[in-house]
Scaffold this motif. Structure first.
Motif, PDB file in Angstrom:
ATOM      1  N   THR A 170     -16.216  -4.831 -10.467  1.00 32.73           N
ATOM      2  CA  THR A 170     -15.378  -3.864  -9.747  1.00 32.73           C
ATOM      3  C   THR A 170     -14.832  -2.755 -10.639  1.00 32.73           C
ATOM      4  OG1 THR A 170     -13.439  -5.290 -10.096  1.00 32.73           O
ATOM      5  CG2 THR A 170     -14.667  -5.571  -8.028  1.00 32.73           C
ATOM      6  N   LYS A 194       0.814  -1.228   0.000  1.00 30.62           N
ATOM      7  CA  LYS A 194       0.000   0.000   0.000  1.00 30.62           C
ATOM      8  C   LYS A 194       0.843   1.272   0.000  1.00 30.62           C
ATOM      9  CE  LYS A 194      -4.309  -1.847   1.877  1.00 30.62           C
ATOM     10  NZ  LYS A 194      -5.254  -1.880   3.022  1.00 30.62           N
ATOM     11  N   GLU A 231      -9.829  -7.270  -6.447  1.00 27.86           N
ATOM     12  CA  GLU A 231     -10.484  -6.504  -5.383  1.00 27.86           C
ATOM     13  C   GLU A 231      -9.552  -5.415  -4.850  1.00 27.86           C
ATOM     14  OE1 GLU A 231     -13.456  -5.155  -3.089  1.00 27.86           O
ATOM     15  OE2 GLU A 231     -13.656  -6.819  -4.507  1.00 27.86           O
ATOM     16  N   HIS A 232      -8.300  -5.764  -4.611  1.00 25.32           N
ATOM     17  CA  HIS A 232      -7.333  -4.776  -4.114  1.00 25.32           C
ATOM     18  C   HIS A 232      -7.109  -3.665  -5.144  1.00 25.32           C
ATOM     19  CE1 HIS A 232      -6.743  -7.235  -0.700  1.00 25.32           C
ATOM     20  NE2 HIS A 232      -5.908  -8.105  -1.230  1.00 25.32           N
ATOM     21  N   SER A 234      -9.206  -2.541  -7.282  1.00 22.50           N
ATOM     22  CA  SER A 234     -10.374  -1.657  -7.315  1.00 22.50           C
ATOM     23  C   SER A 234     -10.374  -0.675  -6.151  1.00 22.50           C
ATOM     24  CB  SER A 234     -11.663  -2.486  -7.278  1.00 22.50           C
ATOM     25  OG  SER A 234     -11.852  -3.085  -6.003  1.00 22.50           O
ATOM     26  N   GLN A 235      -9.721  -1.040  -5.049  1.00 25.99           N
ATOM     27  CA  GLN A 235      -9.721  -0.195  -3.855  1.00 25.99           C
ATOM     28  C   GLN A 235      -8.586   0.821  -3.852  1.00 25.99           C
ATOM     29  OE1 GLN A 235      -9.505  -3.006  -0.662  1.00 25.99           O
ATOM     30  NE2 GLN A 235     -11.557  -3.839  -1.023  1.00 25.99           N
ATOM     31  N   THR A 236      -7.553   0.577  -4.633  1.00 24.48           N
ATOM     32  CA  THR A 236      -6.362   1.437  -4.581  1.00 24.48           C
ATOM     33  C   THR A 236      -6.201   2.311  -5.811  1.00 24.48           C
ATOM     34  OG1 THR A 236      -5.024  -0.355  -5.526  1.00 24.48           O
ATOM     35  CG2 THR A 236      -5.121  -0.201  -3.138  1.00 24.48           C
TER      36      THR A 236
END
Length: 634
Positions: free
Chosen positions: A414, A162, A240-241, A243-245
């Motif tokens: 996503t 991250k 999924e990761h 799409s979040q970052t």
């Protein structure tokens, strides 16, 4: 070495477009530090008028300001003109703004180690030696993780990566997430009851092929369907990761050998090439030698004699040549009506659109998972013209299709773009087939699923042209990642041993030329349709030509659908200037446990060793920036 900045000046009254180009034999001397010794000259890019003599004092300074300014400042630099902002890829300060001195020293050490041939050649043996002396914890957790791993990888898990993603975003750079852990299961430990006799016998050959002379790709060894399901879970987590970052378009990479038995892909590729050969031998108007090796049907050349549409009579004659069991007229006409286009003809693209692996599978036909039209093609399949899939092959095929469909559904849900990585040519025909299945279903609204085109292949441009035409006819959005390629030595050696023509272009210059030509085709198509292109390149000249074409065609750098990508830890002098100038640019961000990512790291070292000119260029720029930051290094 081609280091240049481009200053485009458009006169307010004159219709001619004048381009000022700055050429250097090396890096230009820069205020505040840089690489010394470059010769700089200015050359006009049009024959309309010669360049004005810089008689007035400070003219060079005006040009320098115009080359690094926008808006009112740029217009003021040269009165009466409109200035286009241009990227300077020789600006070490901008390229390494995100790096600390420690980061740059580490990069210098890593690049230097990559230039030592014995070290790179025997890297795996040296790591094992270190493990025997210092233990795995010291070797992996300190020696590797603090050097090669931290330079080329973002971390061991999503939490560790991250901060890297945040730093990249702060400089206008996105991330293509790639869980780069590689399974390396010994052949004798593989499951013996899942593959069927024919496929299982191919596994040991495939593993030895995959491992040899591969410098730029991950490799998955098959360890059973449960392992493929576990890999699927990892890919879904990666999506999924991503799409979040994201800040803008998000990407995730997937390799199909992670989701199925590699031997299945080779078997499916052979069947698909047999389908292509059946068109050429049965329906093409040109004479084709029946002794032509199957491997040379990876892409049918769309010459008039091969791809010319055929009518019903020609179709029936072709069936008579191909089929061991005669097909009656009614069945022949029914098949023709299934395949024909709006003009009542059938061509190569029509034929290969419906004569597919699914049509060769009775189980798929019964379940109706893909298309009911395959039932109408059954007489052709049953005639002996083509082999059909056995029960085990059909089961493994269904498992793969279910997995890739799950990936595509997650991507659409996503809003993440999925890039299907290219692999060896003996697997690639099947990979292309499955990617097309996904594109036809999931690229109807947006270019979501990206196929990969390796431009060192002789037929890569034809593949692109075929897929552009397929997407036009079938109504889905083309999406492609364009790269040079990763398996050159291996492909040539296999072709030599098996006695077929090498699929690789003869020289690196041919590859560069083909890469640029493929991108020109795609960029001009972007004027006419909504599509997506990701350019995977560390070649500055190619990127400069793409930027120039984008400007000339009016392709918006943010919304036009063109993306650029480079590997994490490499080519920062391209990535960061592109990001800072508002282009869609991404770092390919691998992550995973150190011990599982080790094969990936070894290949990065091998790649840098084989790209000595690029490594030398990056080392020169790193040293220049260190000199600029600290007077001790002047």
């Amino acid at each position: 070495m081609n280091q240049r900045g481009v200053l485009a000046v458009v006169g307010a009254a004159a219709p001619a477009r004048v381009k000022w180009r700055r050429y250097g034999g090396g890096f230009a001397e820069r205020a505040g530090g840089g690489v010394k010794g470059a010769q700089t000259r200015w050359q006009v890019g049009t024959a309309a008028t010669p360049p004005p003599a810089p008689a007035a004092a400070g003219f060079d300074e005006q040009l320098r300001k115009a080359n690094t300014s926008v808006g009112a400042d740029a217009a003021a630099a040269v009165p009466g003109t409109e200035i286009e902002k241009v990227i300077d890829f020789a600006d070490a300060k901008q390229a390494y703004r995100s790096k600390t001195r420690a980061d740059m020293w580490k990069a210098l050490v890593v690049f230097r180690l990559c230039t030592i041939p014995p070290l790179v050649r025997h890297a795996d043996k040296l790591i094992k030696l270190s493990e025997s002396i210092f233990g795995k914890h010291m070797t992996h957790g300190v020696l590797v993780k603090k050097t090669f791993f931290s330079h080329f990888c973002a971390g061991e898990n999503i939490e560790e990566i991250k901060p890297v993603l945040s730093k990249l975003q702060s400089f206008g750079i996105g991330a293509i997430l790639d869980y780069a852990a590689e399974n390396d299961v010994p052949h004798e430990e593989r499951t013996k009851d899942e593959g069927g006799g024919g496929i299982e016998r191919m596994d040991s050959v495939l593993v030895s092929r995959q491992r040899a002379d591969v410098y730029s790709a991950r490799i998955y060894d098959y360890a059973g369907e449960a392992e493929c399901d576990a890999n699927l879970t990892t890919v879904l987590q990666c999506i999924e990761h991503a799409s979040q970052t994201r800040d803008g378009a998000a990407f995730c990479a997937v390799k199909l050998t992670a989701l199925c038995k590699p031997a299945l892909l080779e078997r499916m590729s052979a069947l698909l090439m047999a389908i292509r050969r059946s068109w050429v031998e049965g329906f093409a108007t040109a004479f084709v030698e029946r002794s032509t090796p199957l491997e040379e049907y990876r892409s049918v050349v769309s010459s008039p004699d091969v791809s010319r549409p055929i009518n019903l009579l020609q179709w029936k004659r072709g069936l008579a040549r191909l089929c061991k069991v005669p097909v009656d007229d009614d069945d022949a006409e029914k098949m023709f009506n299934v395949l024909k286009n709006d003009d009542d003809f059938v061509d190569y693209l029509d034929f290969t659109r419906l004569t597919t692996l699914e049509a060769l599978s009775y189980q798929f036909d019964e379940d109706g998972d893909f298309t009911e039209t395959s039932r109408d093609l059954r007489p052709f399949i049953s005639s002996g013209a083509l082999p059909s899939l056995d029960e085990m092959e059909t089961k493994l095929l269904k498992n793969l299709v279910n997995r890739i469909s799950t990936v595509a559904k997650k991507a659409v849900e996503t809003g993440v773009n999925v890039m299907v990585d290219a692999e060896q040519t003996y697997l690639q025909v099947a990979i292309d087939h499955f990617t097309l299945l996904l594109q036809r279903k999931f690229n109807l609204e947006e270019p979501r699923i990206y196929n990969t085109y390796q431009c060192y292949l002789k037929y890569s441009k034809m593949r692109i042209l075929n897929d552009l035409e397929r997407s036009r006819r079938e109504g889905w959005k083309f999406a492609g990642k364009i790269v040079r390629g990763a398996y050159m030595l291996q492909e040539r050696e296999i072709a030599r041993k098996k006695g077929y023509a090498s699929p690789i272009l003869t020289t690196i210059d041919e590859t560069h030329r083909n890469f640029d030509e493929c991108l020109q085709v795609l960029l001009h198509q972007m004027q006419r349709r909504h599509m997506g292109i990701l350019v995977g390149s560390h070649n500055q000249g190619s990127i400069e030509r793409i930027l120039e074409t984008m400007r000339s065609l009016g392709i918006d750098k943010k919304t036009g659908g063109v993306y650029f990508g480079q590997l994490l830890g490499m080519a920062d002098h391209l990535t960061f200037p592109l990001g800072q100038n508002g282009y869609n640019v991404y770092k390919y961000v691998p992550y995973g446990p150190v011990h599982e990512v080790m094969p990936y790291l070894i290949r990065r070292a091998q790649e840098n060793s084989s790209m000595s000119a690029l490594s030398e260029q990056e080392r020169a720029m790193l040293k220049a920036e260190l000199r600029r930051r600290n007077s001790l290094f002047k």
